[in-house]
Scaffold this active site. Structure first.
Site, PDB file in Angstrom:
ATOM      1  N   ASP A 143       0.898  -1.276   0.054  1.00 19.37           N
ATOM      2  CA  ASP A 143       0.089   0.069  -0.078  1.00 19.37           C
ATOM      3  C   ASP A 143       0.784   1.263   0.044  1.00 19.37           C
ATOM      4  OD1 ASP A 143      -2.382   1.726   0.669  1.00 19.37           O
ATOM      5  OD2 ASP A 143      -3.208  -0.131   0.797  1.00 19.37           O
TER       6      ASP A 143
ATOM      7  N   HIS B 117      -3.830   5.842   3.681  1.00 20.51           N
ATOM      8  CA  HIS B 117      -4.455   4.766   3.212  1.00 20.51           C
ATOM      9  C   HIS B 117      -3.951   3.238   3.749  1.00 20.51           C
ATOM     10  CE1 HIS B 117      -5.966   1.893   0.174  1.00 20.51           C
ATOM     11  NE2 HIS B 117      -7.103   2.600   0.228  1.00 20.51           N
TER      12      HIS B 117
ATOM     13  N   SER C 177     -11.238  -0.862  -0.878  1.00 23.71           N
ATOM     14  CA  SER C 177     -10.102  -0.910   0.069  1.00 23.71           C
ATOM     15  C   SER C 177     -10.359  -1.636   1.322  1.00 23.71           C
ATOM     16  CB  SER C 177      -9.202   0.295  -0.119  1.00 23.71           C
ATOM     17  OG  SER C 177      -8.545   0.794  -1.109  1.00 23.71           O
TER      18      SER C 177
END
Length: 363
Positions: free
Chosen positions: A21, A54, A212
């Site tokens: 990520d 994120h 996600s």
């Protein structure tokens, strides 16, 4: 998902999840959960520097420790291997073709599960890396994008036959507006109103939606099952996870948005549903057809299969939407996006809680 009840049986201990990520910050929620990772992005900093927030959100949903006001992940005793790859919003990254390196590093690590809450359009080098990870016994999950209307190309890594593509549902079990669709969706998980990390230190709490976060919960679900059965293979965990979905339970056809249905690890952990089958037989045929445990001995060999893409069928008509076309990967660099739809920051003003919507680019 009856997490508290499942935690009496399994909390994901002994299972490591590689989070490929934007990096994973060492937040208080991840104290004691992070192992040494790797940065392949070429950007300043390392694997534990997350300029986007994120990857940290994804990691906390998987293995947040839940102490105090911290987010409790679905598998709170699993560990996280952070791997930072180049992607949208990471300043100073060399290019967007580092996902292959990230996958190969994860494949050679001691992580059992690889979580990829990201996507783009892949090439033969990426497909080769994913196949390498599959042969190394890794169980891989990836987001299917947040374009509810679908696109005319399959997002990778989810489009790979070696990866389980994850769609998103809301709290009622309906397909989220920001969920991907098409043959690359194999399973689904909750992905709306998820707790996320925000603020300069990523210690504040927001809410967000997107595949996600659904992917993170799918990985965590697998971690719970694998922790209970540490001697199982990736094939067996995938089969137990898939056999407990509602669509298969009702003997319906797979859906273009839900695949074979919403992950329900509680069905296995609390009710004993879901047979592992033979350890060396893939849970999916290459064309995306799920092979149940009782038929696994008749399934193709591991060298011939590794599929995960659900065949777009007519199942779950209430949630079904038009299917997207799915093409094979093209020989081009992977322009990565993080699968985030909308993030809502919780702001306290004079004792009142206000939701401030921060639009981010949908995957």
């Amino acid at each position: 998902m009856k997490a508290e009840d499942m935690w009496k049986v399994s909390q994901g201990g002994g299972v490591k999840v590689a989070v490929i990520d934007s990096g994973v910050n060492p937040t208080s929620a991840l104290s004691g959960r992070l192992s040494a990772g790797k940065d392949v992005s070429g950007a300043p900093g390392g694997a534990t520097d997350d300029p986007v927030g994120h990857g940290t959100s994804v990691a906390e949903l998987i293995a947040g420790n839940g102490r105090g006001d911290n987010v409790a992940g679905l598998a709170p005793k699993a560990s996280i291997l952070p791997i930072r790859t180049a992607g949208e919003g990471i300043p100073g990254a060399r290019d967007t073709s580092t996902l292959e390196k990230a996958v190969r590093f994860a494949a050679d690590s001691d992580a059992q599960i690889i979580n990829m809450s990201l996507g783009g359009y892949g090439d033969k080098e990426l497909e080769s890396a994913l196949n390498y990870a599959k042969k190394k016994g890794k169980l891989m999950f990836a987001g299917t994008g947040n374009d509810g209307n679908g696109e005319n190309r399959t997002p990778y890594p989810a489009g790979s036959s070696d990866v389980i593509g994850i769609g998103s549902v809301d709290s009622t079990g309906k397909v989220a507006d920001t969920s991907g669709n098409g043959r690359h969706v194999s399973l689904a998980a909750p992905g709306v109103d998820m707790p996320t990390s925000c603020g300069d230190s990523l210690e504040d709490h927001c809410t967000g939606e997107g595949t996600s976060y659904a992917t993170a919960l799918a990985s965590a679900s697998a971690a719970l099952i694998w922790s209970k059965h540490p001697d199982w293979t990736a094939n067996q965990v995938a089969r137990a996870l898939t056999e407990t979905t509602s669509i298969l339970e009702k003997d319906e056809k797979p859906s273009n948005y839900l695949g074979y249905g919403i992950v329900r690890p509680k069905k296995h952990l609390l009710e004993g549903v879901g047979e592992p089958g033979a350890p060396d037989k893939p849970a999916f045929k290459k064309n995306g057809e799920f092979v149940p445990a009782e038929a696994s001995l008749a399934s193709p060999s591991a060298s011939e299969t590794a599929g995960s893409r659900a065949e777009g069928g007519g199942g779950n008509e209430a949630a079904e939407k038009p299917a997207a076309q799915a093409n094979e990967p093209e020989s081009s660099s992977l322009a990565l996006w993080w699968g985030v739809g909308v993030v809502a920051a919780v702001v306290v003003i004079g004792g009142a809680v206000t939701l401030v919507l921060r639009k981010r680019r949908a995957g």
